[in-house]
Design a protein around this motif. Structure first.
Motif, PDB file in Angstrom:
ATOM      1  N   VAL A  41       0.840  -0.875  -0.398  1.00  0.00           N
ATOM      2  CA  VAL A  41       0.403  -0.098  -0.025  1.00  0.00           C
ATOM      3  C   VAL A  41       0.759   1.274   0.161  1.00  0.00           C
ATOM      4  CG1 VAL A  41      -1.817   1.437   1.578  1.00  0.00           C
ATOM      5  CG2 VAL A  41      -1.863  -1.008   1.752  1.00  0.00           C
ATOM      6  N   GLY A  42       2.047   1.171   0.957  1.00  0.00           N
ATOM      7  CA  GLY A  42       2.840   2.403   1.347  1.00  0.00           C
ATOM      8  C   GLY A  42       3.509   2.957  -0.187  1.00  0.00           C
ATOM      9  N   ASP A  43       3.696   2.308  -1.460  1.00  0.00           N
ATOM     10  CA  ASP A  43       4.143   3.214  -2.284  1.00  0.00           C
ATOM     11  C   ASP A  43       3.063   2.920  -3.357  1.00  0.00           C
ATOM     12  OD1 ASP A  43       6.250   4.253  -3.223  1.00  0.00           O
ATOM     13  OD2 ASP A  43       7.599   3.009  -4.044  1.00  0.00           O
ATOM     14  N   CYS A  44       1.874   2.840  -3.601  1.00  0.00           N
ATOM     15  CA  CYS A  44       0.786   2.520  -4.184  1.00  0.00           C
ATOM     16  C   CYS A  44       0.079   3.981  -5.304  1.00  0.00           C
ATOM     17  CB  CYS A  44      -0.089   1.488  -4.082  1.00  0.00           C
ATOM     18  SG  CYS A  44      -1.267   1.578  -4.672  1.00  0.00           S
ATOM     19  N   ARG A  56      -3.847  -3.590  -0.534  1.00  0.00           N
ATOM     20  CA  ARG A  56      -4.237  -5.151   0.369  1.00  0.00           C
ATOM     21  C   ARG A  56      -5.808  -5.547   0.606  1.00  0.00           C
ATOM     22  NH1 ARG A  56      -6.155  -5.285   5.440  1.00  0.00           N
ATOM     23  NH2 ARG A  56      -6.456  -2.780   5.139  1.00  0.00           N
ATOM     24  N   GLU A  57      -6.102  -4.598   0.854  1.00  0.00           N
ATOM     25  CA  GLU A  57      -8.044  -4.582   0.469  1.00  0.00           C
ATOM     26  C   GLU A  57      -8.016  -5.667  -0.562  1.00  0.00           C
ATOM     27  OE1 GLU A  57     -10.205  -1.379   1.368  1.00  0.00           O
ATOM     28  OE2 GLU A  57      -9.466  -0.744   3.621  1.00  0.00           O
ATOM     29  N   ILE A  58      -7.948  -5.157  -1.781  1.00  0.00           N
ATOM     30  CA  ILE A  58      -8.281  -5.911  -2.621  1.00  0.00           C
ATOM     31  C   ILE A  58      -7.512  -7.640  -2.601  1.00  0.00           C
ATOM     32  CG2 ILE A  58      -7.964  -6.066  -5.260  1.00  0.00           C
ATOM     33  CD1 ILE A  58      -7.196  -3.653  -5.366  1.00  0.00           C
ATOM     34  N   MET A  59      -6.422  -7.804  -2.460  1.00  0.00           N
ATOM     35  CA  MET A  59      -6.041  -9.190  -2.126  1.00  0.00           C
ATOM     36  C   MET A  59      -7.059  -9.752  -0.714  1.00  0.00           C
ATOM     37  SD  MET A  59      -3.951  -9.037  -4.043  1.00  0.00           S
ATOM     38  CE  MET A  59      -4.036  -8.479  -5.241  1.00  0.00           C
ATOM     39  N   LEU A  60      -7.229  -8.943   0.965  1.00  0.00           N
ATOM     40  CA  LEU A  60      -8.270  -9.222   1.492  1.00  0.00           C
ATOM     41  C   LEU A  60      -9.687 -10.256   0.897  1.00  0.00           C
ATOM     42  CD1 LEU A  60      -8.359 -10.212   3.820  1.00  0.00           C
ATOM     43  CD2 LEU A  60      -9.979  -8.406   4.748  1.00  0.00           C
ATOM     44  N   THR A  81      -2.045   1.397 -12.092  1.00  0.00           N
ATOM     45  CA  THR A  81      -1.991   1.978 -13.335  1.00  0.00           C
ATOM     46  C   THR A  81      -0.807   1.429 -13.814  1.00  0.00           C
ATOM     47  OG1 THR A  81       0.175   2.032 -12.283  1.00  0.00           O
ATOM     48  CG2 THR A  81      -1.545   4.391 -12.376  1.00  0.00           C
ATOM     49  N   ASN A  82      -1.018  -0.128 -13.357  1.00  0.00           N
ATOM     50  CA  ASN A  82      -0.032  -1.423 -13.504  1.00  0.00           C
ATOM     51  C   ASN A  82       1.478  -0.863 -13.502  1.00  0.00           C
ATOM     52  OD1 ASN A  82      -2.005  -2.595 -14.421  1.00  0.00           O
ATOM     53  ND2 ASN A  82      -1.078  -2.333 -16.498  1.00  0.00           N
ATOM     54  N   CYS A  83       1.591  -0.066 -12.265  1.00  0.00           N
ATOM     55  CA  CYS A  83       3.337   0.396 -12.433  1.00  0.00           C
ATOM     56  C   CYS A  83       4.638  -0.708 -11.933  1.00  0.00           C
ATOM     57  CB  CYS A  83       3.392   1.221 -11.192  1.00  0.00           C
ATOM     58  SG  CYS A  83       2.269   0.901  -9.413  1.00  0.00           S
ATOM     59  N   TYR A  84       3.556  -1.812 -10.852  1.00  0.00           N
ATOM     60  CA  TYR A  84       4.171  -3.068 -10.946  1.00  0.00           C
ATOM     61  C   TYR A  84       5.684  -2.834  -9.098  1.00  0.00           C
ATOM     62  CZ  TYR A  84       3.635  -6.607 -13.722  1.00  0.00           C
ATOM     63  OH  TYR A  84       2.827  -6.924 -14.938  1.00  0.00           O
ATOM     64  N   ASN A  85       4.614  -1.369  -8.484  1.00  0.00           N
ATOM     65  CA  ASN A  85       5.677  -0.498  -7.150  1.00  0.00           C
ATOM     66  C   ASN A  85       5.313  -2.166  -6.415  1.00  0.00           C
ATOM     67  OD1 ASN A  85       6.531   1.674  -7.994  1.00  0.00           O
ATOM     68  ND2 ASN A  85       5.273   2.757  -7.413  1.00  0.00           N
ATOM     69  N   CYS A  86       4.207  -2.598  -6.350  1.00  0.00           N
ATOM     70  CA  CYS A  86       3.650  -3.413  -5.272  1.00  0.00           C
ATOM     71  C   CYS A  86       4.202  -5.353  -4.907  1.00  0.00           C
ATOM     72  CB  CYS A  86       1.665  -3.700  -5.501  1.00  0.00           C
ATOM     73  SG  CYS A  86       1.733  -3.887  -7.098  1.00  0.00           S
ATOM     74  N   GLU A  93       5.954 -12.181  -2.224  1.00  0.00           N
ATOM     75  CA  GLU A  93       5.833 -12.649  -3.591  1.00  0.00           C
ATOM     76  C   GLU A  93       4.617 -12.963  -4.354  1.00  0.00           C
ATOM     77  OE1 GLU A  93       9.383 -15.579  -5.650  1.00  0.00           O
ATOM     78  OE2 GLU A  93      10.930 -13.798  -4.218  1.00  0.00           O
ATOM     79  N   VAL A  94       3.597 -12.097  -3.369  1.00  0.00           N
ATOM     80  CA  VAL A  94       2.219 -12.595  -4.146  1.00  0.00           C
ATOM     81  C   VAL A  94       1.793 -11.731  -5.694  1.00  0.00           C
ATOM     82  CG1 VAL A  94      -0.214 -11.397  -3.649  1.00  0.00           C
ATOM     83  CG2 VAL A  94       0.915 -12.402  -2.251  1.00  0.00           C
ATOM     84  N   LYS A  95       3.154 -10.752  -6.169  1.00  0.00           N
ATOM     85  CA  LYS A  95       2.736 -10.092  -7.146  1.00  0.00           C
ATOM     86  C   LYS A  95       0.867  -9.220  -7.192  1.00  0.00           C
ATOM     87  CE  LYS A  95       5.411 -13.218  -9.490  1.00  0.00           C
ATOM     88  NZ  LYS A  95       5.840 -14.178 -10.472  1.00  0.00           N
ATOM     89  N   PRO A  96       0.941  -8.316  -5.987  1.00  0.00           N
ATOM     90  CA  PRO A  96      -0.879  -7.940  -6.741  1.00  0.00           C
ATOM     91  C   PRO A  96      -0.789  -7.760  -7.729  1.00  0.00           C
ATOM     92  CG  PRO A  96       0.539  -7.583  -4.496  1.00  0.00           C
ATOM     93  CD  PRO A  96       1.713  -8.114  -5.271  1.00  0.00           C
ATOM     94  N   VAL A  97       0.073  -6.900  -8.355  1.00  0.00           N
ATOM     95  CA  VAL A  97      -0.533  -6.341  -9.817  1.00  0.00           C
ATOM     96  C   VAL A  97      -1.049  -7.213 -10.497  1.00  0.00           C
ATOM     97  CG1 VAL A  97       2.089  -5.823 -10.771  1.00  0.00           C
ATOM     98  CG2 VAL A  97       0.504  -4.938 -11.135  1.00  0.00           C
ATOM     99  N   GLU A  98      -0.641  -8.951 -10.668  1.00  0.00           N
ATOM    100  CA  GLU A  98      -0.591  -9.373 -10.944  1.00  0.00           C
ATOM    101  C   GLU A  98      -1.842 -10.504 -11.104  1.00  0.00           C
ATOM    102  OE1 GLU A  98       2.331 -12.041 -12.888  1.00  0.00           O
ATOM    103  OE2 GLU A  98       3.659 -10.205 -13.041  1.00  0.00           O
TER     104      GLU A  98
END
Ligand code: SF4
Ligand code: SF4
Length: 171
Positions: A41-44, A56-60, A81-86, A93-98
């Protein structure tokens, strides 16, 4: 289908059909390894600027199988934005963006695509780029001493996107 929250008892019933559908779009069961630390979340940038978007909430919600809260007409998923910071931040290594990209594919499968995303798709299909290249871009490159942009090999792009447009794997 078993899905959703029971507000009176504050319980959550997992929608396993949604989770199976998502798993088919992803390599590996990535979201299952999320332990809700919040590092993503911090760098999103979407979180910073929207005030409502939270990976994080989306993953939950994915863990609970709350697909119907995510796959809506006005889904917040498109704010990503698909920036991949997460991806860089996640210790698991959940890869939230993916996971989010796969959820966007599920929205597209349901015919839910916002006009802004539709415009990007059309530009990509016709030019091979996600944004149009104006004469100002060419001039700026010249000013910075950068080489001219080369034409995009559209035959290769079409070979890549045709299977997806015919219903193949888009994950
Ligand atoms: S890829 Fe999406 S969810 Fe991840 S940090 Fe960037 S905007 Fe946020
Ligand atoms: S950083 Fe990874 S483990 Fe932590 S909440 Fe985000 S997705 Fe889950």
């Amino acid at each position: 289908m078993v899905q959703g929250r029971n507000n009176s008892q504050e319980t959550v019933r997992v929608d396993f059909r949604f989770r199976r559908e998502l798993a088919q779009k992803l390599e590996g069961n990535l979201a299952s390894f999320c332990y809700q630390c919040g590092a993503c979340v911090g760098d999103c940038p979407a979180t910073t600027y929207s005030g409502t978007f939270n990976p994080r909430e989306i993953m939950l919600k994915v863990l609970y199988g709350l697909g119907e809260e995510l796959l809506t007409e006005d889904s917040i998923l498109w704010q990503c934005t698909n920036c991949y910071n997460c991806h860089e931040r996640c210790p698991q290594e959940v890869k939230p963006v993916e996971v989010i990209i796969s959820l966007k594919n599920m929205l597209a499968d349901r015919g839910i695509i916002p006009p802004s995303a539709q415009k990007i798709i059309e530009t990509f299909e016709t030019t091979g780029r996600t944004t149009p290249i104006s004469s100002a871009v060419h001039k700026q490159r010249e000013r910075f001493g950068l080489p001219p942009l080369q034409p995009v090999p559209m035959d290769e792009i079409r070979a890549l996107i045709e299977p997806a447009s015919k219903g193949g794997d888009t994950a």
